[in-house]
Design a protein around this motif. Sequence first.
Motif, mmCIF file in Angstrom:
data_model
loop_
_atom_site.group_PDB
_atom_site.id
_atom_site.type_symbol
_atom_site.label_atom_id
_atom_site.label_comp_id
_atom_site.label_asym_id
_atom_site.label_seq_id
_atom_site.Cartn_x
_atom_site.Cartn_y
_atom_site.Cartn_z
ATOM 1 N N GLY A 12 27.444 5.067 38.953
ATOM 2 C CA GLY A 12 25.983 5.547 38.600
ATOM 3 C C GLY A 12 25.800 5.255 37.115
ATOM 4 N N PHE A 13 24.997 5.705 36.438
ATOM 5 C CA PHE A 13 24.598 5.549 35.151
ATOM 6 C C PHE A 13 25.684 6.265 34.398
ATOM 7 C CE2 PHE A 13 20.470 3.689 36.266
ATOM 8 C CZ PHE A 13 20.002 2.891 35.505
ATOM 9 N N SER A 14 26.186 5.600 33.230
ATOM 10 C CA SER A 14 27.215 6.145 32.181
ATOM 11 C C SER A 14 26.793 5.988 30.829
ATOM 12 C CB SER A 14 28.732 5.750 32.607
ATOM 13 O OG SER A 14 29.331 6.323 31.656
ATOM 14 N N ASN A 15 26.596 6.982 30.202
ATOM 15 C CA ASN A 15 26.070 6.701 28.743
ATOM 16 C C ASN A 15 24.905 5.870 28.343
ATOM 17 O OD1 ASN A 15 29.480 6.624 27.292
ATOM 18 N ND2 ASN A 15 28.105 8.217 27.541
ATOM 19 N N GLY A 16 24.018 6.048 29.531
ATOM 20 C CA GLY A 16 22.741 5.498 29.501
ATOM 21 C C GLY A 16 22.674 4.051 30.038
ATOM 22 N N TYR A 17 23.866 3.459 30.677
ATOM 23 C CA TYR A 17 23.875 2.027 31.210
ATOM 24 C C TYR A 17 24.494 1.998 32.561
ATOM 25 C CZ TYR A 17 22.637 0.610 26.419
ATOM 26 O OH TYR A 17 22.171 0.186 25.216
ATOM 27 N N LEU A 18 23.892 1.305 33.317
ATOM 28 C CA LEU A 18 24.475 1.096 34.710
ATOM 29 C C LEU A 18 25.126 -0.460 34.736
ATOM 30 C CD1 LEU A 18 24.498 1.988 37.667
ATOM 31 C CD2 LEU A 18 22.413 0.568 38.007
ATOM 32 N N ARG A 19 26.390 -0.581 35.178
ATOM 33 C CA ARG A 19 27.305 -1.362 35.197
ATOM 34 C C ARG A 19 26.898 -2.170 36.551
ATOM 35 N NH1 ARG A 19 33.644 -2.264 36.408
ATOM 36 N NH2 ARG A 19 33.101 -0.638 37.883
ATOM 37 N N ILE A 20 26.893 -3.432 36.458
ATOM 38 C CA ILE A 20 26.413 -4.192 37.525
ATOM 39 C C ILE A 20 27.173 -5.408 37.778
ATOM 40 C CG2 ILE A 20 24.471 -5.841 38.414
ATOM 41 C CD1 ILE A 20 23.456 -2.960 38.525
ATOM 42 N N ARG A 21 27.239 -6.021 38.921
ATOM 43 C CA ARG A 21 28.147 -7.294 39.151
ATOM 44 C C ARG A 21 27.338 -8.096 39.750
ATOM 45 N NH1 ARG A 21 33.944 -8.569 42.159
ATOM 46 N NH2 ARG A 21 33.796 -10.657 41.898
ATOM 47 N N LYS A 22 26.990 -9.203 39.013
ATOM 48 C CA LYS A 22 26.153 -10.265 39.494
ATOM 49 C C LYS A 22 26.672 -11.726 39.312
ATOM 50 C CE LYS A 22 21.538 -12.197 38.739
ATOM 51 N NZ LYS A 22 20.364 -12.058 38.204
ATOM 52 N N ASP A 23 27.026 -12.539 40.111
ATOM 53 C CA ASP A 23 27.506 -13.841 40.108
ATOM 54 C C ASP A 23 28.761 -13.774 39.536
ATOM 55 O OD1 ASP A 23 25.125 -14.789 41.474
ATOM 56 O OD2 ASP A 23 24.228 -14.949 39.413
ATOM 57 N N ASN A 24 29.515 -13.038 40.052
ATOM 58 C CA ASN A 24 31.034 -12.623 39.328
ATOM 59 C C ASN A 24 31.279 -12.399 37.934
ATOM 60 O OD1 ASN A 24 32.470 -13.323 41.998
ATOM 61 N ND2 ASN A 24 32.179 -15.437 41.837
ATOM 62 N N HIS A 25 30.143 -12.008 37.469
ATOM 63 C CA HIS A 25 29.952 -11.371 36.097
ATOM 64 C C HIS A 25 29.696 -9.922 36.054
ATOM 65 C CE1 HIS A 25 30.550 -15.793 35.248
ATOM 66 N NE2 HIS A 25 31.119 -15.422 34.166
ATOM 67 N N LEU A 51 27.266 -6.982 33.781
ATOM 68 C CA LEU A 51 26.293 -6.760 32.847
ATOM 69 C C LEU A 51 25.906 -5.255 32.723
ATOM 70 C CD1 LEU A 51 23.070 -7.006 33.876
ATOM 71 C CD2 LEU A 51 24.186 -8.749 34.964
ATOM 72 N N PHE A 52 25.267 -4.912 31.666
ATOM 73 C CA PHE A 52 24.886 -3.326 31.483
ATOM 74 C C PHE A 52 23.525 -3.474 31.514
ATOM 75 C CE2 PHE A 52 29.444 -3.412 29.867
ATOM 76 C CZ PHE A 52 29.970 -2.456 30.700
ATOM 77 N N ILE A 53 22.781 -2.793 32.457
ATOM 78 C CA ILE A 53 21.375 -2.438 32.412
ATOM 79 C C ILE A 53 20.976 -1.032 31.950
ATOM 80 C CG2 ILE A 53 21.011 -4.348 34.031
ATOM 81 C CD1 ILE A 53 20.328 -2.169 35.993
ATOM 82 N N ASN A 54 19.934 -0.878 31.217
ATOM 83 C CA ASN A 54 19.394 0.394 30.883
ATOM 84 C C ASN A 54 18.659 0.888 32.113
ATOM 85 O OD1 ASN A 54 17.070 -0.947 30.582
ATOM 86 N ND2 ASN A 54 16.867 -0.802 28.193
ATOM 87 N N SER A 55 17.744 2.089 31.904
ATOM 88 C CA SER A 55 17.095 2.678 32.829
ATOM 89 C C SER A 55 15.737 1.861 33.160
ATOM 90 C CB SER A 55 16.605 4.165 32.604
ATOM 91 O OG SER A 55 15.941 4.214 31.259
ATOM 92 N N TYR A 56 15.387 0.773 32.344
ATOM 93 C CA TYR A 56 14.282 -0.093 32.683
ATOM 94 C C TYR A 56 14.705 -1.317 33.422
ATOM 95 C CZ TYR A 56 12.220 3.206 29.189
ATOM 96 O OH TYR A 56 11.631 4.381 28.702
ATOM 97 N N GLY A 57 15.995 -1.288 33.737
ATOM 98 C CA GLY A 57 16.490 -2.483 34.444
ATOM 99 C C GLY A 57 16.768 -3.795 33.416
ATOM 100 N N GLN A 58 16.860 -3.445 32.150
ATOM 101 C CA GLN A 58 16.999 -4.610 31.158
ATOM 102 C C GLN A 58 18.607 -4.654 30.732
ATOM 103 O OE1 GLN A 58 14.497 -2.763 28.267
ATOM 104 N NE2 GLN A 58 12.733 -4.070 28.653
ATOM 105 N N ASN A 59 18.731 -5.853 30.785
ATOM 106 C CA ASN A 59 20.268 -6.248 30.161
ATOM 107 C C ASN A 59 20.137 -6.228 28.602
ATOM 108 O OD1 ASN A 59 22.621 -7.084 29.610
ATOM 109 N ND2 ASN A 59 22.523 -9.054 30.410
#
Length: 142
Positions: free
Chosen positions: A11-24, A26-34
């Motif tokens: 889940g979200f931690s410190n305002g960011y969600l860690r996502i795995r995409k294409d073997n990399h 990224l961290f997105i905010n609650s608006y879905g922005q990297n």
Amino acid sequence: MFHCQGRAKEGFSNGYLRIRKDNHYLFINSYGQNKFNTTFSDAKPFEDKLAIVKNKSSYGMINTDGQYVISPSYDILNKPINGVSITGQLKAYGVCDLDGIYIISPKCNAIVYNEEADVFKYTYKNEFGYFTSDGKVIWNVD
């Protein structure tokens, strides 16, 4: 309908969600922005407003603004304990503060934190010693 663009690892931690995409990662905010406009080859979730990330072959640590507090220059970088992190390069371990300044230079064979005593135990050439998180040696290898 919502289209999933990657896999969330938790889940979200410190305002960011860690996502795995294409073997990399990224961290997105609650608006879905990297927010950092970058991806990492490895990343741990934010904890206490810091996240361990890997760029290509080295680990570093970023804050919630995406700024490096510890430059990516380590083979191993553990989460902070009392304001310091255990680091490693080529099987030599040390401890640095959150500015990346060494408190114990990377020459130890191993370093382990003892939570009960609030000290670090290090081994060096089959001997051991102890030090505090500010680098004060309380038992030294002779």
